[in-house]
Design an enzyme around this catalytic site. Structure first.
Site, short mmCIF file in Angstrom:
data_model
loop_
_atom_site.label_atom_id
_atom_site.label_comp_id
_atom_site.label_asym_id
_atom_site.label_seq_id
_atom_site.Cartn_x
_atom_site.Cartn_y
_atom_site.Cartn_z
N TYR A 152 -23.11 20.29 50.73
CA TYR A 152 -24.50 20.59 51.09
C TYR A 152 -25.37 20.69 49.83
O TYR A 152 -26.50 20.18 49.80
CB TYR A 152 -24.49 21.91 51.87
CG TYR A 152 -25.81 22.36 52.45
CD1 TYR A 152 -26.31 21.81 53.63
CD2 TYR A 152 -26.54 23.38 51.85
CE1 TYR A 152 -27.50 22.26 54.18
CE2 TYR A 152 -27.74 23.83 52.39
CZ TYR A 152 -28.21 23.27 53.56
OH TYR A 152 -29.39 23.72 54.11
N LYS A 156 -28.55 18.37 49.08
CA LYS A 156 -29.89 18.96 48.93
C LYS A 156 -30.46 18.69 47.54
O LYS A 156 -31.69 18.56 47.39
CB LYS A 156 -29.85 20.45 49.24
CG LYS A 156 -29.57 20.78 50.72
CD LYS A 156 -30.52 20.07 51.66
CE LYS A 156 -30.60 20.69 53.04
NZ LYS A 156 -31.41 19.88 53.97
P1 NAD Z 1 -30.49 24.37 62.75
O1 NAD Z 1 -29.01 24.17 62.67
O2 NAD Z 1 -31.01 25.54 63.50
O3 NAD Z 1 -31.20 23.05 63.32
C1 NAD Z 1 -30.85 21.77 62.83
C2 NAD Z 1 -31.19 20.74 63.89
O4 NAD Z 1 -30.82 19.45 63.35
C3 NAD Z 1 -30.40 20.94 65.20
O5 NAD Z 1 -31.30 20.95 66.29
C4 NAD Z 1 -29.46 19.75 65.22
O6 NAD Z 1 -29.18 19.27 66.54
C5 NAD Z 1 -30.25 18.71 64.41
N1 NAD Z 1 -29.37 17.63 63.92
C6 NAD Z 1 -28.14 17.75 63.37
N2 NAD Z 1 -27.64 16.53 63.11
C7 NAD Z 1 -28.56 15.61 63.50
C8 NAD Z 1 -28.62 14.20 63.50
N3 NAD Z 1 -27.60 13.46 63.04
N4 NAD Z 1 -29.74 13.61 63.99
C9 NAD Z 1 -30.77 14.34 64.48
N5 NAD Z 1 -30.77 15.68 64.51
C10 NAD Z 1 -29.68 16.32 64.03
O7 NAD Z 1 -30.99 24.39 61.21
P2 NAD Z 1 -32.28 25.04 60.53
O8 NAD Z 1 -31.87 26.31 59.93
O9 NAD Z 1 -33.45 24.97 61.43
O10 NAD Z 1 -32.45 24.00 59.31
C11 NAD Z 1 -33.35 22.91 59.32
C12 NAD Z 1 -33.31 22.23 57.95
O11 NAD Z 1 -33.64 23.18 56.93
C13 NAD Z 1 -31.95 21.66 57.58
O12 NAD Z 1 -32.11 20.46 56.85
C14 NAD Z 1 -31.36 22.73 56.69
O13 NAD Z 1 -30.39 22.21 55.82
C15 NAD Z 1 -32.61 23.21 55.97
N6 NAD Z 1 -32.49 24.56 55.41
C16 NAD Z 1 -32.25 25.64 56.22
C17 NAD Z 1 -32.14 26.91 55.64
C18 NAD Z 1 -31.88 28.16 56.45
O14 NAD Z 1 -31.69 29.24 55.85
N7 NAD Z 1 -31.86 28.11 57.77
C19 NAD Z 1 -32.26 27.06 54.24
C20 NAD Z 1 -32.50 25.92 53.47
C21 NAD Z 1 -32.61 24.69 54.06
#
Ligand code: NAD
Length: 251
Positions: A152, A156
């Site tokens: 990851y 990123k």
């Molecule tokens: P989440 O797991 O709640 O939601 C992610 C969504 O992406 C899900 O609805 C899933 O179905 C969808 N997804 C997964 N694989 C897919 C694919 N192949 N095609 C289309 N959709 C797909 O995650 P989140 O916490 O809302 O995170 C959203 C973004 O922010 C991600 O890229 C994550 O890496 C990034 N992020 C999150 C955090 C955190 O603390 N939550 C921190 C830094 C970065």
């Protein structure tokens, strides 16, 4: 009246993506809500519609080239050419290096890096043709290194180089590319992390907050506010930046 801009948000069925989709719709954009799960997309699209916005639920697996081509064409036909793209879809396959499988590595690379590449390549023609575009990629503070996340963190960090390169290539067409690097945001993703670590979500939050100068964890709305700014017409001179949204300095 001019017709609204069209935004396409991936991974928009829940969490940060859903909040971004709802915020962009509230800003007046028509929004394609894209995710693997069409039913969950439809719920977000219905929420947007009931708040007076315009949305289309569209199933897209961002790691699959033909699904991306179909999905982007469908959006262009039904809503109009997408000129705002938020590459938000994401997955975790955390493991310490010695336990990390090839699948753990490839799945994360395929969704975050290949997915953002396929989506951006498919959408950029609509943007350059319009002489306007906004690409927003979701990076993470994990890009700076995080235990159990070699896959990851690499993806990123890779997205930051990808962002800067698209900014250089597409800038002259009126297209900006920026990245948001969130810290700890309360979503299903961080709930999964708590489960994997064998602690309650509340314990994970309590532990995480100790390192956050703002004294709280983030919400999806915190990220949506920054995406909203980057998508604006008057943000056109912000290009190739990585904005840490983490309640404190991170880079
Ligand atoms: P989440 O797991 O709640 O939601 C992610 C969504 O992406 C899900 O609805 C899933 O179905 C969808 N997804 C997964 N694989 C897919 C694919 N192949 N095609 C289309 N959709 C797909 O995650 P989140 O916490 O809302 O995170 C959203 C973004 O922010 C991600 O890229 C994550 O890496 C990034 N992020 C999150 C955090 C955190 O603390 N939550 C921190 C830094 C970065």
């Amino acid at each position: 009246m001019t017709s609204p801009r069209i935004a396409l948000v991936t991974g928009a069925a829940r969490g940060i993506g859903a909040a971004v989709a709802e915020r962009l719709a509230a800003d007046g954009l028509a929004v394609a809500v894209a995710d693997l799960d069409e039913r969950a997309c439809a719920e977000v699209a219905a929420r947007i519609a009931s708040a007076g916005g315009r949305a289309l639920a569209v199933p897209i697996d961002v790691s699959d080239e033909s699904s991306v081509a179909r999905g982007v064409a469908h959006v262009a036909e039904r809503l109009g050419p997408p000129t705002v793209l938020v590459n938000n879809a994401g997955v975790l396959r955390d493991n310490l290096l010695f336990r990390m499988t090839n699948d753990d590595w490839s799945t994360v690379m395929d969704v975050h890096l290949r997915g953002s590449f396929l989506m951006s390549r498919a959408a950029q023609g609509h943007m350059t043709k319009a002489g306007f575009g906004r690409i927003v990629n979701l990076s993470s503070t994990s890009a700076l290194g995080n235990r159990g996340q070699a896959n990851y963190a690499a993806a990123k960090a890779g997205l930051q180089g990808f962002t800067k390169t698209l900014a250089i290539e597409l800038g002259k067409f009126g297209v900006t590319t920026n990245a948001i690097a969130p810290g700890f945001i309360a979503t299903d993703m961080t709930r999964t992390t708590a489960e994997r670590m064998g602690v309650s979500f509340e314990e994970l939050v309590e532990h995480g907050v100790k390192d956050i100068p703002a004294g709280r964890v983030g919400t999806p709305a915190d990220i949506a506010a920054v995406a909203s700014f980057l998508a604006r017409e008057d943000a056109g001179f912000v290009n190739g930046q990585v904005i840490y949204v983490a309640g404190g300095p991170k880079d």
